[in-house]
Each structure stands twice: as structure tokens, then as C-alpha cells.
Enzyme design. Structure first.
Site, PDB file in Angstrom:
ATOM      1  N   SER A 116       0.725  -1.276  -0.002  1.00  0.00           N
ATOM      2  CA  SER A 116      -0.094  -0.036  -0.080  1.00  0.00           C
ATOM      3  C   SER A 116       0.804   1.336  -0.112  1.00  0.00           C
ATOM      4  O   SER A 116       0.660   2.248  -0.798  1.00  0.00           O
ATOM      5  CB  SER A 116      -0.860  -0.056   1.140  1.00  0.00           C
ATOM      6  OG  SER A 116      -1.601  -1.066   1.265  1.00  0.00           O
ATOM      7  N   GLU A 147       4.200 -11.721  -6.217  1.00  0.00           N
ATOM      8  CA  GLU A 147       4.371 -11.617  -7.422  1.00  0.00           C
ATOM      9  C   GLU A 147       3.188 -10.850  -8.323  1.00  0.00           C
ATOM     10  O   GLU A 147       3.436 -10.153  -9.055  1.00  0.00           O
ATOM     11  CB  GLU A 147       4.183 -13.037  -8.046  1.00  0.00           C
ATOM     12  CG  GLU A 147       4.335 -13.344  -9.606  1.00  0.00           C
ATOM     13  CD  GLU A 147       3.748 -14.681 -10.085  1.00  0.00           C
ATOM     14  OE1 GLU A 147       4.011 -14.755 -11.507  1.00  0.00           O
ATOM     15  OE2 GLU A 147       3.191 -15.317  -9.436  1.00  0.00           O
ATOM     16  N   VAL A 167      20.442 -12.428   0.560  1.00  0.00           N
ATOM     17  CA  VAL A 167      21.876 -11.557   0.638  1.00  0.00           C
ATOM     18  C   VAL A 167      22.484 -11.592  -0.693  1.00  0.00           C
ATOM     19  O   VAL A 167      22.751 -10.430  -1.321  1.00  0.00           O
ATOM     20  CB  VAL A 167      22.603 -12.109   1.520  1.00  0.00           C
ATOM     21  CG1 VAL A 167      23.851 -11.293   1.793  1.00  0.00           C
ATOM     22  CG2 VAL A 167      22.141 -12.188   2.860  1.00  0.00           C
ATOM     23  N   LYS A 172       3.318   0.871  15.985  1.00  0.00           N
ATOM     24  CA  LYS A 172       3.207  -0.063  16.641  1.00  0.00           C
ATOM     25  C   LYS A 172       4.768  -0.407  17.310  1.00  0.00           C
ATOM     26  O   LYS A 172       4.833  -1.550  18.253  1.00  0.00           O
ATOM     27  CB  LYS A 172       2.751  -1.399  16.035  1.00  0.00           C
ATOM     28  CG  LYS A 172       1.389  -1.194  15.564  1.00  0.00           C
ATOM     29  CD  LYS A 172       0.777  -2.529  14.797  1.00  0.00           C
ATOM     30  CE  LYS A 172      -0.783  -2.209  14.448  1.00  0.00           C
ATOM     31  NZ  LYS A 172      -1.105  -1.021  13.868  1.00  0.00           N
ATOM     32  N   THR A 218     -13.008  -5.802  17.765  1.00  0.00           N
ATOM     33  CA  THR A 218     -12.460  -6.423  18.882  1.00  0.00           C
ATOM     34  C   THR A 218     -12.696  -6.000  20.119  1.00  0.00           C
ATOM     35  O   THR A 218     -12.882  -6.823  21.236  1.00  0.00           O
ATOM     36  CB  THR A 218     -10.962  -6.529  18.766  1.00  0.00           C
ATOM     37  OG1 THR A 218     -10.309  -5.196  18.543  1.00  0.00           O
ATOM     38  CG2 THR A 218     -10.536  -7.211  17.316  1.00  0.00           C
TER      39      THR A 218
END
Length: 638
Positions: free
Chosen positions: A314, A338, A367, A431, A494
Site C-alpha cells: 500500500s 508476484e 543476501v 506499533k 475486537t
């Protein structure tokens, strides 16, 4: 006969009268106006005695009128779409014709041709005044009849939010729409002086009036919001609640000239291509416009080589779009997803074909692959947005959070120093502050590493940006709620106390770019996210906006690692001002690079054992303020 039928079919297949019909109608109006004027002034007997002179004079005036009509093309318009401009053309044409008639009359009198001069100067002027009024009336009547008889759907009764500030432009636009969709029933104004005034024949109400009463009285079905009043509307929760409670649709006027909106200089021309868009909940969240110095961003990126990780996400994809505008010399776009990465490929080919962009599908934790990319591409600037970000996914998979978020960041950061990148900008999250979950802690460790790395070398400037939720991002609560409402509910929240900060994706990316441009290295930039929003209120608004009935809201309980509220600073951190009022610089603890690097190497080694408890225990050792919430890892905090 067949030829005549073909001609008629050709004319009327255009679904409008051919121009000669209007031409003849106007001619007849002038002729009748002349005869009526002479009769009114001279009565029947006089008209009978001079019937031939009167008729010849009237026909002469009709012929002269053709000159004005030809010059102003009054007969070429489609009558049912007549506008004020068309009426003025008629007035100009008839005025010109009247002047010519008066001149011709004087000339004929001079030469003694009285047979063609039956009208006095006063009668000539009256004739063309009457003719003009009748020509106007004919156009208005035809337009009105067409509008009334050709509306298959009932009109939506609307108020316009914002009177002088763009509202009149919207009103004129909707009144000229074909076919008509809206019936204007008034304006809502912020100017107390405008209360109870009339605009375009409709009443002006004040924003402090009882709008719910107005809605009920006028049977309002929708409110159209002026572009110049968007911010006022977003921050007026009372008005929003009244409209949503009444079931009124809210439409925003969208049009292309964004610069004019910012300058408050909308003209009628700006509304020519106006589109009305039904609002989403994102449009209604209270926020103020964020102004960013994009000129500095452009000066930094134009002609440079830019590498973006997480380019299909995003934030990453929006950064791709915003950076491409400034024509970098080349772009390297990296993501391991992909299909979304393929979408970025198609977008670049379509929207920015002139940009030399390489789209790579790989993981930043590989790497060898990253080394090959850096050694050949040699980026000037790196924007690091790649990360696993979903709290519920990372909580049971801490090893993956370590390998992708922490180890991947370390790989990219180390290569940026090795290959002389000028600036490395990392996208972090709120966060990471006083983390209560694996994902947040992994991002805090990333912050610690790049900040300590910045202090050990002078090659690359490392800048971190920290902000909260972005509206409409992948996996965010808004797309989830939309899907649940579409399916008839329930909408799951929630906890009814839970609050979150929100920011638009483009706004967040602009702030990231400006922070990256003006940062000197070592800073953690904290964004002002505005007012927090209760998630349960968000759910209620989305249900109201959808028009869905009997959609239940279900409280499910906090998920593993989830907070009731997010923070952008921990209790030991302060901030200092920066170059932008919406960006602060966090005053955070400084870490020794050698110690941090050693701890991270140990964490990576532990994570490869896929022992969740050991992995999280080491993360808590690196970030002591990490206290698990509603999680199996709470055992480690005892």
C-alpha cells in the site's frame, strides 16, 4: 417522394429540429410582432387601408433580421438545451437588426419610397422588443417542456453545503445536467449574514440551524458538498451525524483543478467537468489538509537512481507513483509478492512509460540477490517499505518476522553503506512504540539498528519515519468492514474501547518523502496523525453510509498482541519540532552499534531454530519495553 422521406428521416434522426425550423419560427415571430404592433398602435381600419405597405414593411424587417441571426447564429442551437448565453445571442442579434432597420427606414424615407416605411420609429423599436421577448419565451417554454416530459426517473431533492464558496457553481451545473438528476431545495452556509437569503431562487440555511428539521420539511435525499468546504464538512461531526441518521446521501463534488481548490478561486468553468462522488467513510474522518514541500522532494529525486523495497504494498506502491512524477533516472522496484508486483509493472508501462523502471520479484532477505542488485544498480536513494505488518500473522510466526523485517532491513541497510547510497529512508510504525506484539517489536529493532548504523559512518544518512494506520491499506479494518457489510454482517470489532489514528496513503507517503528529503540522518520522524477514531464509531458510520439495514456489530475480544490504543512515543521519549508542523523528531535513546549488531546476529541465529519462545525472549532482551498483551508470550514477562 422517396427523396423527401429520406431528407426528413436524416433531419429528425438527430433527435432535434433542423435549424431551418427554428429559423422559420423566429421569422414568423418577427412578422407577427410587426403586424400586432402596427394594429395596436393604429387600430383595425388604419391597418386595412395600409395593409400592403404594412405587410411589405414587416417582411422587409424580417429579411433584415436575418443579418443579425446569421452573424450571431441564433438558429443553430438546440432549443431544448437553450441557456442564458443563447438568450443573450438573440438579444444581440435583434438589437443589431433593429439598428439596421432604423437606418434603412431613414434611407428609404430620404428617397421617398414610403411604401416600405409604414412603421414609425417607435413602432420599429416596440416590434423588436416584442419579437425578442417572444423568441426568448419560445426557447424557455420548449426547454421547460422537454425537461418535464423527458425525466424518466424522479429527481433527487438536494441541499448544497457551501453557498458562495463553490455552491453556486454546483447549483448551476446540476440545473444544466441532461438528463436532470437533482432538484435543488436550498443551501447550507457558514456565513450568518446569508441566513434566510435567497440564492438562485432557493433559501439559504445556516450551518448552525436544525438541519434535521430542514431535511424532514424539504424531504431532502442528498447533500452535495462544495470542494471549498470539504475540510469544514469533515470536521463537523454534528452535521454528518444528522445526515447519516436521516438516511441522507452525502456527495462530494470532484473536479480536476486541484490548485484552484487550494487557492479558493473556483470559477464556473471549474465545474464544467464536475463529477459527484458518493462519500466513503475515509472521506468523513476528521483531518486537516497536510501541505508538503514537494518541490524539495522533486529537486532531490529528479535524475537520480531510486530503489524502493515493498514496492507492491500500500505504502510502497504509492511511493512509486509519487516518485515517478519527478522523473528519476532509473527506478528499481523490489517485492516478493508476484501478482501485486505484476500490477506495478503494468501501471508503470501505462502511466509512466518514459521512466526506466526495473521490477524485481524477490525477498530482501536474500543476501546474494540483494548484493547483485546493489552492485549493478548503485542506487542514490533507498526507500525501505518492505515488511511483514499484520499483527495476527506475525504473533505465531516470530522467526519469519525476524528474518524478513529485521534481517531483511539489516541486509538492505548494510548494502546501502557498502555501495554509497546517499540516503536510506525506512518506513516504520507506531506499533514499534512500547510494543505489545512481535510485529511491533521487530520494527522497533529495525529502528534501533539503522539509527545506530547511522552513527558509525558518514557515507549514508539513515532516516526513519514512524506513523499509524493508513486508510484503505491492505488488510486494514475499512476493507474488512466493507466486505462484512456487503455480506449482511455481522461487523466484527475486537473491543468497543479500541481507538486508532488514521491517515490517507498519499498524505503519509508525501510526509515520508519530505522527511527523507530534509532529514540529516539519525532522526526518527514522528507524524502528527490528528484525532484518534473509535473503531466502533467507524463501523457504525460505514453501516449508515452503506444504507444496509439490520447489520449487527459483534464484539469479538482483543486479538493476540493487540493494543486498545496506539502511541507514537514511549513514556521515556520526547519530541522536538522539525521543518514541518505535522512532523516531530523523536528524542530516543541512542544505542551502541557493536552491541546492537551482536544482539541482532544472535537473534537471527536463534530464529533459525524456529523456537518461538526463545526467539521472542531475545527480542524482549533487545527491547525491554516490549510487554506482550493477550499473548502466549506474556509468560516471558513474569
Amino acid at each position: 417522394m422517396n427523396l423527401i422521406n429520406k431528407l426528413l428521416n436524416w433531419y429528425f434522426s438527430k433527435k432535434s429540429l433542423p435549424y431551418w425550423c427554428l429559423f422559420l419560427a423566429d421569422s414568423m415571430i418577427v412578422l407577427v410582432s410587426g403586424l400586432l404592433t402596427f394594429w395596436a398602435e393604429n387600430k383595425t381600419l388604419e391597418m386595412f387601408y395600409h395593409r400592403f405597405e404594412v405587410l411589405y414593411s414587416a417582411l422587409l424587417y424580417v429579411a433584415i433580421s436575418w443579418i443579425g441571426w446569421r452573424l450571431f447564429k441564433t438558429y443553430l442551437g438546440v432549443v431544448r438545451y437553450s441557456s442564458f448565453v443563447d438568450l443573450m445571442k438573440v438579444a444581440y442579434a435583434n438589437t443589431l437588426s433593429t439598428v439596421i432597420v432604423l437606418v434603412v427606414s431613414l434611407v428609404l424615407e430620404h428617397f421617398g419610397i414610403a411604401a416600405l416605411c409604414a412603421f414609425t420609429k417607435t413602432e420599429i423599436i416596440i416590434t423588436f422588443l416584442v419579437a425578442t421577448l417572444l423568441m426568448w419565451a419560445m426557447r424557455v417554454v420548449v426547454k421547460t417542456l422537454h425537461d418535464v416530459t423527458h425525466n424518466d426517473q424522479p429527481l433527487t431533492r438536494v441541499l448544497i453545503y457551501g453557498a458562495m464558496t463553490g455552491g453556486i457553481g454546483i447549483a448551476k451545473n446540476i440545473r444544466t445536467q441532461k438528463p436532470a438528476k437533482y432538484l435543488l431545495r436550498g443551501f447550507i452556509s457558514h456565513d450568518k449574514r446569508a441566513k434566510n437569503m435567497m440564492l438562485l431562487g432557493e433559501k439559504v440555511y445556516n450551518v448552525d440551524d436544525d438541519i434535521a428539521e430542514v431535511i424532514e420539511k424539504e424531504k431532502i435525499q442528498a447533500v452535495l458538498v462544495s470542494p471549498l468546504r470539504l475540510d469544514d464538512f469533515r470536521n463537523n461531526q454534528r452535521i454528518q451525524d444528522e445526515l447519516l441518521h436521516a438516511g441522507v446521501k452525502i456527495l462530494f463534488a470532484q473536479q480536476a483543478k486541484e490548485a484552484n481548490i487550494k487557492n479558493g478561486e473556483l470559477s464556473e468553468e471549474d465545474f464544467a467537468g464536475m463529477q459527484l462522488k458518493e462519500v466513503s467513510v475515509e472521506d468523513l474522518l476528521p483531518r486537516q489538509e497536510i501541505k508538503v514541500d514537494m518541490d524539495s522532494v522533486g529537486a532531490m529525486l529528479t535524475g537520480k537512481r531510486v530503489l524502493i523495497t515493498g514496492s507492491a504494498g500500500s505504502i510502497g506502491s504509492e511511493m512509486v507513483r509519487q516518485i515517478a512524477i519527478y522523473k528519476p533516472a532509473k527506478m528499481m522496484l523490489i517485492d516478493q509478492a508476484e501478482t501485486p508486483q505484476h500490477d506495478i509493472l503494468l501501471m508503470m508501462k501505462k502511466d509512466y512509460p518514459e521512466i526506466d523502471a526495473e521490477i524485481v520479484v524477490t525477498s530482501i532477505s536474500r543476501v546474494t540477490r540483494m548484493e547483485a542488485i546493489f552492485s549493478t544498480f548503485k542506487p542514490d536513494y533507498v526507500f525501505h517499505a518492505a515488511a511483514y505488518k499484520h499483527v495476527p500473522m506475525m504473533e505465531p510466526n516470530p522467526s519469519e518476522a525476524v528474518m524478513n523485517n529485521i534481517y531483511g532491513t539489516k541486509v538492505i541497510a548494510d548494502l546501502s553503506v557498502k555501495y554509497g547510497v546517499k540516503k536510506f529512508v525506512m518506513v516504520s510504525t507506531d506499533k514499534a512504540v512500547n510494543p505489545t506484539n512481535v510485529m511491533g517489536c521487530s520494527k522497533r529493532i529495525c529502528e534501533i539498528y539503522v539509527q545506530s548504523l547511522n552513527n558509525t559512518q558518514k557515507v549514508c544518512q539513515f532516516v526513519t519515519t514512524r506513523f499509524g494506520n493508513v486508510l484503505g491499506s491492505n488488510g486494514s479494518v475499512i476493507p474488512l468492514f466493507k466486505e462484512q457489510i456487503k455480506n449482511g454482517g455481522p461487523v466484527t470489532v475486537t473491543d468497543e474501547r479500541i481507538v486508532r489514528f488514521f491517515m490517507l496513503i498519499p498524505e503519509a507517503c508525501k510526509l515520508v518523502l519530505e522527511a527523507g528529503t530534509k532529514g540529516n540522518g539519525g532522526e526518527i520522524f514522528v507524524f502528527d496523525m490528528g484525532k484518534p477514531v473509535k473503531i466502533i464509531d467507524l463501523a457504525k458510520r460505514m453501516i449508515a453510509l452503506s444504507g444496509a439495514k439490520n447489520v449487527e456489530i459483534k464484539i469479538t475480544g482483543l486479538r493476540e498482541g493487540e493494543k486498545l490504543y496506539e502511541e507514537v512515543l514511549n513514556e521515556l521519549e520526547g519530541t522536538k519540532p522539525s521543518f514541518h508542523e505535522k512532523i516531530r523528531i523523536a528524542e530516543v535513546r541512542q544505542y551502541d552499534y557493536a552491541a546492537v549488531s551482536k544482539d541482532i546476529d544472535e537473534l537471527i541465529a536463534i530464529s533459525k531454530q524456529y523456537d518461538n519462545m526463545k526467539t521472542v525472549a531475545k527480542m524482549k532482551e533487545i527491547v525491554p519495553e516490549y510487554k506482550s498483551n493477550n499473548s502466549i508470550y506474556e509468560e516471558l514477562d513474569k
